[in-house]
Design a protein around this motif. Structure first.
Motif, PDB file in Angstrom:
ATOM      1  N   ALA A  27       0.892  -1.258   0.033  1.00 33.42           N
ATOM      2  CA  ALA A  27      -0.016  -0.016  -0.014  1.00 33.42           C
ATOM      3  C   ALA A  27       1.012   1.291  -0.127  1.00 33.42           C
ATOM      4  CB  ALA A  27      -1.081   0.181   1.230  1.00 33.42           C
ATOM      5  N   GLY A  28       1.934   1.261  -0.739  1.00 31.94           N
ATOM      6  CA  GLY A  28       2.973   2.292  -0.755  1.00 31.94           C
ATOM      7  C   GLY A  28       2.566   3.732  -1.364  1.00 31.94           C
ATOM      8  N   GLY A  29       1.567   3.606  -2.070  1.00 27.24           N
ATOM      9  CA  GLY A  29       1.064   4.829  -2.764  1.00 27.24           C
ATOM     10  C   GLY A  29       1.950   5.599  -3.365  1.00 27.24           C
ATOM     11  N   THR A  30       2.215   6.840  -3.075  1.00 27.28           N
ATOM     12  CA  THR A  30       2.945   7.786  -3.713  1.00 27.28           C
ATOM     13  C   THR A  30       4.618   7.497  -3.449  1.00 27.28           C
ATOM     14  OG1 THR A  30       2.792   9.346  -1.935  1.00 27.28           O
ATOM     15  CG2 THR A  30       1.201   9.357  -4.076  1.00 27.28           C
ATOM     16  N   GLY A  31       4.777   6.729  -2.686  1.00 22.93           N
ATOM     17  CA  GLY A  31       6.235   6.065  -2.680  1.00 22.93           C
ATOM     18  C   GLY A  31       7.098   6.980  -1.654  1.00 22.93           C
ATOM     19  N   ASP A  32       6.637   7.515  -0.473  1.00 25.46           N
ATOM     20  CA  ASP A  32       7.713   8.147   0.548  1.00 25.46           C
ATOM     21  C   ASP A  32       8.613   7.007   0.845  1.00 25.46           C
ATOM     22  OD1 ASP A  32       6.520  10.605   0.047  1.00 25.46           O
ATOM     23  OD2 ASP A  32       5.308  10.528   1.966  1.00 25.46           O
ATOM     24  N   LEU A  33       8.394   5.943   1.419  1.00 24.04           N
ATOM     25  CA  LEU A  33       8.910   5.017   2.030  1.00 24.04           C
ATOM     26  C   LEU A  33       9.971   4.186   0.959  1.00 24.04           C
ATOM     27  CD1 LEU A  33       6.984   3.419   4.855  1.00 24.04           C
ATOM     28  CD2 LEU A  33       8.428   5.171   4.863  1.00 24.04           C
ATOM     29  N   ALA A  34       9.265   3.941   0.201  1.00 21.77           N
ATOM     30  CA  ALA A  34      10.071   3.341  -1.012  1.00 21.77           C
ATOM     31  C   ALA A  34      11.302   3.949  -1.626  1.00 21.77           C
ATOM     32  CB  ALA A  34       9.173   2.792  -2.127  1.00 21.77           C
ATOM     33  N   LYS A  35      11.013   5.254  -1.651  1.00 20.03           N
ATOM     34  CA  LYS A  35      11.962   6.082  -2.251  1.00 20.03           C
ATOM     35  C   LYS A  35      13.257   6.211  -1.172  1.00 20.03           C
ATOM     36  CE  LYS A  35      12.859  11.071  -3.477  1.00 20.03           C
ATOM     37  NZ  LYS A  35      12.364  12.515  -3.589  1.00 20.03           N
ATOM     38  N   ALA A  36      12.896   6.230   0.130  1.00 19.23           N
ATOM     39  CA  ALA A  36      13.942   6.275   1.067  1.00 19.23           C
ATOM     40  C   ALA A  36      14.848   4.821   1.149  1.00 19.23           C
ATOM     41  CB  ALA A  36      13.381   6.448   2.509  1.00 19.23           C
ATOM     42  N   LEU A  61       7.493  -1.411  -4.594  1.00 20.47           N
ATOM     43  CA  LEU A  61       6.288  -0.452  -4.153  1.00 20.47           C
ATOM     44  C   LEU A  61       4.917  -1.241  -4.846  1.00 20.47           C
ATOM     45  CD1 LEU A  61       5.038   2.011  -3.285  1.00 20.47           C
ATOM     46  CD2 LEU A  61       5.640   3.144  -5.384  1.00 20.47           C
ATOM     47  N   SER A  62       4.353  -1.637  -3.951  1.00 22.00           N
ATOM     48  CA  SER A  62       2.953  -2.267  -4.083  1.00 22.00           C
ATOM     49  C   SER A  62       1.972  -1.735  -3.926  1.00 22.00           C
ATOM     50  CB  SER A  62       3.089  -3.519  -3.480  1.00 22.00           C
ATOM     51  OG  SER A  62       1.903  -4.313  -3.649  1.00 22.00           O
ATOM     52  N   ASP A  63       0.985  -1.723  -4.411  1.00 20.51           N
ATOM     53  CA  ASP A  63      -0.397  -0.934  -4.100  1.00 20.51           C
ATOM     54  C   ASP A  63      -1.700  -1.724  -4.912  1.00 20.51           C
ATOM     55  OD1 ASP A  63      -0.812   1.934  -2.527  1.00 20.51           O
ATOM     56  OD2 ASP A  63      -2.544   1.013  -3.746  1.00 20.51           O
ATOM     57  N   LEU A  79      -0.595   3.899  -7.751  1.00 19.21           N
ATOM     58  CA  LEU A  79       0.544   3.306  -8.108  1.00 19.21           C
ATOM     59  C   LEU A  79       1.241   4.087  -9.225  1.00 19.21           C
ATOM     60  CD1 LEU A  79       2.342   0.686  -7.294  1.00 19.21           C
ATOM     61  CD2 LEU A  79       1.364  -0.456  -9.234  1.00 19.21           C
ATOM     62  N   ASP A  80       0.405   4.592 -10.073  1.00 16.63           N
ATOM     63  CA  ASP A  80       0.860   5.367 -11.343  1.00 16.63           C
ATOM     64  C   ASP A  80       1.515   6.804 -10.701  1.00 16.63           C
ATOM     65  OD1 ASP A  80       0.053   3.923 -13.363  1.00 16.63           O
ATOM     66  OD2 ASP A  80      -1.757   5.082 -13.625  1.00 16.63           O
ATOM     67  N   VAL A  81       0.882   7.374  -9.521  1.00 18.68           N
ATOM     68  CA  VAL A  81       1.716   8.655  -9.032  1.00 18.68           C
ATOM     69  C   VAL A  81       3.032   8.143  -8.240  1.00 18.68           C
ATOM     70  CG1 VAL A  81       1.411  10.329  -7.271  1.00 18.68           C
ATOM     71  CG2 VAL A  81      -0.557   9.738  -8.541  1.00 18.68           C
ATOM     72  N   GLY A  82       3.016   7.051  -7.872  1.00 22.10           N
ATOM     73  CA  GLY A  82       4.189   6.564  -6.913  1.00 22.10           C
ATOM     74  C   GLY A  82       5.222   6.551  -8.138  1.00 22.10           C
TER      75      GLY A  82
END
Length: 330
Positions: free
Chosen positions: A150-159, A172-174, A180-183
């Motif tokens: 549920a990573g959405g726009t990717g704040d954690l995935a980026k870090a 990054l899964s949602d 997911l497109d925005v992330g």
């Protein structure tokens, strides 16, 4: 480049319906108009037909059409056949279990484009500190595999992309294609070349093999899951032995005066901001309600232990408005 079989489940029968973890920059979520859609549950048949038959009307902004993309109902384990008339909560409302996933998808499809700016406004930017603290508890190291559910726009995935480095991998899964497109766009623009993007249902995590990831995170997503116990069991399944789960989620304030002020803010200011910024007050009314329906700190800890996690603990942030739960796979 790691072997995809360490991530993707060969037994997943509908793998062609899900974007699988191809290298970043090549991964593309199927567009809304795509004819290659996952099977749609019976309760969504009318919505699907309305969308497919009225694309032109939707493009002109007709408000009576569903915002929900039927592909977001991927692999829904709840159907009228499996759950009958059994109900669950959607905010304060009662809905059939088979219908909740589509309703949640509707909310996040609506707010996806304004999600980041609304997070900053609603939390006065404090959500960034909450996420930074969660990352500090992750123990992530170079070369590891991380799944952000549920990573959405990717704040954690980026870090995590920076932390695991070239030899590591972040997924990054949602469940929501719009989020997911925005992330995906955001992380591509940030140069994160070790991130894959996968549509997946948190209750099943069907695309992923057992014992695949060193770290799993889910940030402000668990409360939207229909069957949280099933999701926790799936998270346990895909973690490697010794792997760590981090759940960052709204929780129950531990200071009563703050709790009352927080309620007033949530049910007045949030819908108002949603209306002004995202032109959608209903989704933010649901947000406030879903927070109140989410298990409190100790209850969620007990649920994690029931799913098999050990050494579980939680850390209250902002007097318990948010909590980080942590557990390990044996």
């Amino acid at each position: 480049m790691t072997d995809k079989k360490t991530v993707l489940n060969d037994q997943f029968s509908d793998v062609s319906d899900l974007p699988t973890g191809t290298p970043q920059g090549q991964q593309a979520t199927l567009p809304f108009q795509s004819n290659t859609q996952a099977p749609v549950t019976n309760n969504q048949a009318n919505a699907s037909n309305q969308i497919n038959g009225s694309q032109a009307s939707q493009n002109t902004g007709a408000e009576n059409l569903p915002r929900f993309n039927p592909k977001d109902d991927i692999n829904n384990p709840h159907t009228p056949d499996t759950d009958g008339l059994e109900e669950t909560h959607f905010g304060y409302k009662k809905v059939k279990k088979a219908e909740k996933q589509a309703k949640v998808a509707d909310v996040f499809t609506s707010v996806a484009k304004k999600y980041d700016i609304m997070n900053d406004l609603m939390s006065f930017g404090i959500h960034r500190l909450w996420k930074r603290y969660a990352i500090s508890l992750s123990g992530v190291r170079a070369g590891q595999h991380v799944l952000d559910i549920a990573g959405g726009t990717g704040d954690l995935a980026k870090a995590f992309s920076r932390e695991v480095g070239r030899q590591g991998k972040v997924v990054l899964s949602d469940i929501n294609a719009a989020m997911l497109d925005v992330g995906r766009e955001r992380l591509i623009n940030a140069g994160c070349n070790n991130v894959d993007f996968v549509l997946a249902n948190a209750e099943t995590l069907a695309p992923f093999e057992d014992n695949s990831f060193d770290l799993l995170t889910i940030s402000f997503g668990l409360r939207n899951v229909t069957d949280k116990d099933a999701a926790l069991r799936s998270m346990y399944r895909v973690l490697k032995p010794g792997g760590r789960l981090l759940i960052l989620e709204f929780s129950k304030p531990i200071f009563e005066p703050l709790s009352k002020a927080y309620d007033i803010y949530s049910f007045t200011a949030l819908p108002m901001m949603g209306k002004l910024v995202a032109n959608d007050s209903e989704s933010y009314q649901y947000l406030a309600e879903s927070i109140r329906m989410h298990p409190d700190q100790q209850t969620l800890k007990n649920m994690m232990e029931d799913a098999g996690f050990v050494n579980c603990d939680y850390h209250n942030l902002t007097a318990g408005i948010v909590a980080v739960h942590r557990g390990f796979k044996k």
